[in-house]
Design an enzyme around this catalytic site. Structure first.
Site, PDB file in Angstrom:
ATOM      1  N   ASP A 180       0.462  -0.624  -1.911  1.00 53.92           N
ATOM      2  CA  ASP A 180       1.421   0.417  -1.559  1.00 53.92           C
ATOM      3  C   ASP A 180       2.486   0.539  -2.634  1.00 53.92           C
ATOM      4  O   ASP A 180       2.253   0.168  -3.785  1.00 53.92           O
ATOM      5  CB  ASP A 180       2.034   0.114  -0.184  1.00 53.92           C
ATOM      6  N   HIS A 249       7.894   3.912   1.298  1.00 51.24           N
ATOM      7  CA  HIS A 249       6.590   3.975   1.955  1.00 51.24           C
ATOM      8  C   HIS A 249       6.019   2.584   2.224  1.00 51.24           C
ATOM      9  O   HIS A 249       5.582   2.276   3.343  1.00 51.24           O
ATOM     10  CB  HIS A 249       5.641   4.782   1.069  1.00 51.24           C
ATOM     11  N   SER A 586      -0.778   7.547   6.800  1.00 49.57           N
ATOM     12  CA  SER A 586      -0.215   6.317   6.214  1.00 49.57           C
ATOM     13  C   SER A 586       0.388   5.427   7.282  1.00 49.57           C
ATOM     14  O   SER A 586       0.351   4.199   7.175  1.00 49.57           O
ATOM     15  CB  SER A 586       0.882   6.670   5.201  1.00 49.57           C
TER      16      SER A 586
END
Length: 814
Positions: A180, A249, A586
């Site tokens: 990520d 994220h 996600s």
């Protein structure tokens, strides 16, 4: 600005531009290549009895045979892959890359692709929903959605330990690795209070980088690595390497998968409650392969290679290729890395993509990957429109911290009525496209704007309206209704077309229409939920039509989880929130990764295929009204939307039966897919016997025989084929040593489905039994094929011993 006529065309054009930009990288203004481009050279499995040092030397020797004079092999290498598989990434010319493709032992050479990130109460909701709904499987359509008002309740309810697998995990030694954008180690989600020493099998490291050192890791966050991201970030000196997340994220996904329970969490008062990961007892290792601008394929492969060697149990990957330019398996860094991870016993969970609701947009389709779609939870963020006259309220949804007066006193105007005199397109003005409105007509007013997915983004519209002095905005938006967009300091809310009709009627009837927009309030126990999110990519798979994708669905809409410190605060806020509300597949992916880690903790010897099977066959297809799940447009959800259904974390701990598969099964899949035996031998390395050969009758239709927990059959509804039979085998993993399972079939009109045998009788010595499923086109009374048997027909087969329900969806196509 005129609106595009097709959402698909818009995405296609964006993908073309991205592809052209990538292809142009390294070229000067005259189009000539000014510098080499990064290529990945994939060489399959690591040769037996080869040390990493010898492997690295062999890579350099091979590379040296194609480099032009004066270029040293060690000076052009970006990454070398030496643990889970063999290969390297290097800066090469087009001719040098072509020469490497012709070398013995090379599976593929491809330009380094740039992939994109697929950008609480969710875990409590999973427990509540599946506890009440898991016992019923019904493929009929459900009712229209409605809400129950519950504004004053918190966003989470404590679950009993028996209903919460994350609180009763038998060990804290499972390790989740995430590929990520990095991690924010100071988040309370990664505090290691109560954790014992790092598992002795762990071989990973905590890399030092910009604003990050080894002390940032602990007994919870046990590893952190970063990779060369210059191909996606540029060569700026300020872009130094670090595992630290500057996007948010990676922090969000890792806390969703395995974050500690943090009480009092909220997003500036919205979604209050306890934020926690699905496997709070698991350890976390971050592999930073992404920047805000994208994820380098060469870094993704390096992350997989290290994760395999480090000793992770589950890899969570919330990113992927464009559905319009997806590479083949041998040139896809995620498919390559995942194959070798699974071959080493590591579970790989990936997001399905955010290109829905168009069909055939699912990515990460390889059958060794568990592919996750996104659904809603039973929480909404209500921001209403209050109209003048009788103060009637029109329900809206958005995240805003409106500072407007609660009384409706702000003039209300439509975008069409505010059209600029220089603009002829009334339709674009009604959608408030940038540049189409007269700022003098909207200053101090609330503007009613229509919106569709092919428009300029909602946030761009809001920014222009705010800069032009509008008091607020009402967006009429049906497709994206389930996702509450964060507008923060500008009063914006979104209403459906049906709700907007009341606003239009009021504007037409009032001489001086006025309104106001209320700040967002949390509404829980929203019904029906879950529904499939509009953005979630859909099947069928364009690569593997005889494998059903996506596999499973999980919460991915407005998920509360940890975040990096924000650069600015919403109006009236004095302290930064440590959490954020984010949507995307996600966010769904780490929910399933957390569930997989819990199943692994309870069953340490299970293969990735067994864990996948447990998750898929125990999924539920019902919502919190005990009705079949729908998409957010209200249509019945099909396996192309949600795979086997919504993940049921507790149920997956006791699946009863499992469908197992191993590396040999996936190698046969590659043969049936179309790879020749020599390529398959290179991919597999020493695990194959020397005389291995793909079967003479290898065919894509035989892919349907892969021992998968779902079934996809193509070619049946056409004229050539009338009957197709597939084979499956299940293993008894229940507490009862000799159970008897009987089958129930749910089949649509136009399709006959027969399971042979219809009863499976296990014994103490017989733990694995096979069965066949025969699909036949139905005939009507005249002996002709049933007219209903067209398109895609779906249903399910369910094995039951009176305690367990082992459900497998199927889809049959022409």
């Amino acid at each position: 600005m005129a609106r595009s006529s097709s959402n698909t065309m818009l995405w296609l054009l964006l993908a073309v531009f991205a592809s052209l930009a990538a292809a142009g990288a390294g070229r000067g203004d005259d189009g000539r290549r000014s510098s080499p481009q990064v290529y990945v050279v994939y060489m399959g499995a690591v040769p037996p009895r080869t040390s990493p040092d010898l492997l690295l030397e062999s890579h350099l020797r091979l590379l040296g045979t194609v480099l032009k004079r004066g270029r040293r092999a060690d000076s052009v290498v970006v990454h070398q892959y030496k643990h889970g598989f063999s290969g390297f990434a290097a800066r090469l010319s087009k001719d040098e890359a072509a020469a490497l493709r012709r070398k013995p032992g090379v599976v593929s050479v491809f330009a380094d692709p740039v992939y994109q990130l697929h950008t609480t109460r969710s875990w409590d909701f999973l427990q509540q929903t599946t506890t009440t709904a898991a016992v019923k499987t019904d493929d009929s359509a459900g009712p229209a959605r409605r809400r129950s008002s519950n504004k004053n309740k918190g966003s989470s309810k404590p679950a009993a330990p028996a209903d919460d697998p994350s609180s009763s995990t038998p060990a804290t030694d499972t390790i989740i690795g995430l590929l990520d954008s990095g991690i924010w180690p100071e988040s309370p989600s990664f505090n290691d209070a109560g954790f014992g020493p790092v598992p002795s099998r762990w071989k990973g490291v905590c890399m030092t980088g910009d604003d990050f050192n080894s002390s940032n890791c602990n007994n919870k966050l046990i590893g952190a690595r970063y990779y060369d991201l210059r191909s996606v970030r540029g060569p700026s000196p300020s872009d130094g390497g670090s595992p630290r997340d500057d996007v948010g994220h990676g922090t969000h996904t890792s806390s969703t998968a395995a974050g500690n329970a943090v009480t009092g969490a909220s997003y500036y008062g919205l979604a209050p409650g306890t934020a926690k990961g699905g496997s709070a007892g698991s350890r976390v290792s971050m592999y930073r392969v992404c920047a805000e601008s994208g994820c380098a394929g060469s870094a993704i492969l390096a992350g997989f290679d290290d994760a395999i060697a480090d000793g992770v149990d589950v890899v969570s990957v919330s990113l992927g290729a464009s559905p319009f330019f997806r590479p083949d398996f041998s040139a896809d860094p995620i498919a390559i890395g995942a194959f070798h991870a699974v071959a080493k016993g590591v579970m790989v969970v990936c997001s399905a993509g955010n290109s829905g609701p168009d069909a055939a947009t699912v990515v990460n389709e390889a059958p060794w990957i568990l592919t996750v779609a996104a659904t809603t939870i039973d929480r909404d963020f209500e921001s209403n429109v209050v109209l003048g006259g009788n103060n009637s309220a029109v329900k809206g949804v958005a995240i805003n911290f409106s500072n407007l007066d609660r009384s409706p006193k702000y003039p209300l105007i439509t975008g069409a009525a505010a059209k600029s005199g220089s603009v002829s397109d009334t339709d674009s003005a009604s959608h408030c496209e940038p540049g189409t409105l007269d700022s003098s007509k909207i200053r101090g007013k609330i503007v009613l704007c229509h919106h569709s997915q092919s428009d300029t983004s909602k946030l761009e519209k809001a920014d222009e309206l705010q800069s032009d002095g509008a008091a607020g905005c009402i967006l009429v938006n049906d497709a994206e209704r389930s996702v509450a967009t964060a507008y923060l300091d500008f009063p914006v809310t979104e209403v459906t077309s049906a709700a907007a009709s009341a606003i239009h009627k009021y504007i037409a009837s009032a001489s001086q229409p006025v309104a106001t927009i209320t700040p967002a309030a949390t509404v829980t126990e929203y019904k029906p939920a879950p529904v499939v999110a509009y953005f979630s990519s859909r099947g069928p798979s364009s690569q593997t039509g005889n494998i059903l994708k996506p596999d499973i669905a999980a919460p991915g809409v407005n998920i509360l989880a940890s975040w990096i410190p924000p650069s600015s605060l919403p109006p009236g806020q004095k302290q930064a929130s440590q959490f954020n509300l984010v949507s995307g597949t996600s966010m769904a992916c780490p929910h399933v990764a957390g569930a997989a880690a819990t199943v692994k903790a309870w069953n340490p010897t299970w293969s990735p295929a067994k864990i996948r099977s447990a998750i898929m066959t125990t999924a539920t297809t019902l919502n919190n009204e005990r009705a079949p799940m729908t998409t957010d447009s209200g249509s019945a959800a099909t396996p192309y939307d949600l795979g086997a259904g919504q993940v049921h974390p507790t149920g997956a701990l006791d699946p009863g039966l499992v469908y197992d598969a191993g590396e040999d099964d996936y190698l046969r899949f590659l043969c049936n897919y179309g790879y020749n035996a020599s390529t398959v031998r290179l991919i597999a390395g020493s695990t194959l016997p020397g005389g291995f050969s793909c079967a003479a009758n290898a065919s894509k239709h035989l892919i349907s025989d892969l021992n998968y927990p779902s079934i996809a059959v193509s070619g049946l509804l056409g004229k050539a084929t009338r009957t197709v039979t597939v084979t499956r085998a299940v293993t008894n993993v229940g507490a009862q040593e000799a159970p008897t399972y009987t089958v129930a079939v749910s089949a649509p009109a136009g399709l006959d489905v027969k399971v042979t045998p219809s009863k499976l009788e296990f014994t103490r010595s017989v733990k694995k039994l096979a069965f066949q499923v025969t699909f036949s086109r139905s005939r009507n009374d005249d002996g002709d094929d049933d007219a209903a048997a067209k398109g895609a027909l779906s249903g399910s087969i369910t094995w039951s011993d009176g305690k367990h329900l082992v459900r497998s969806p199927f889809v049959v196509t022409s």
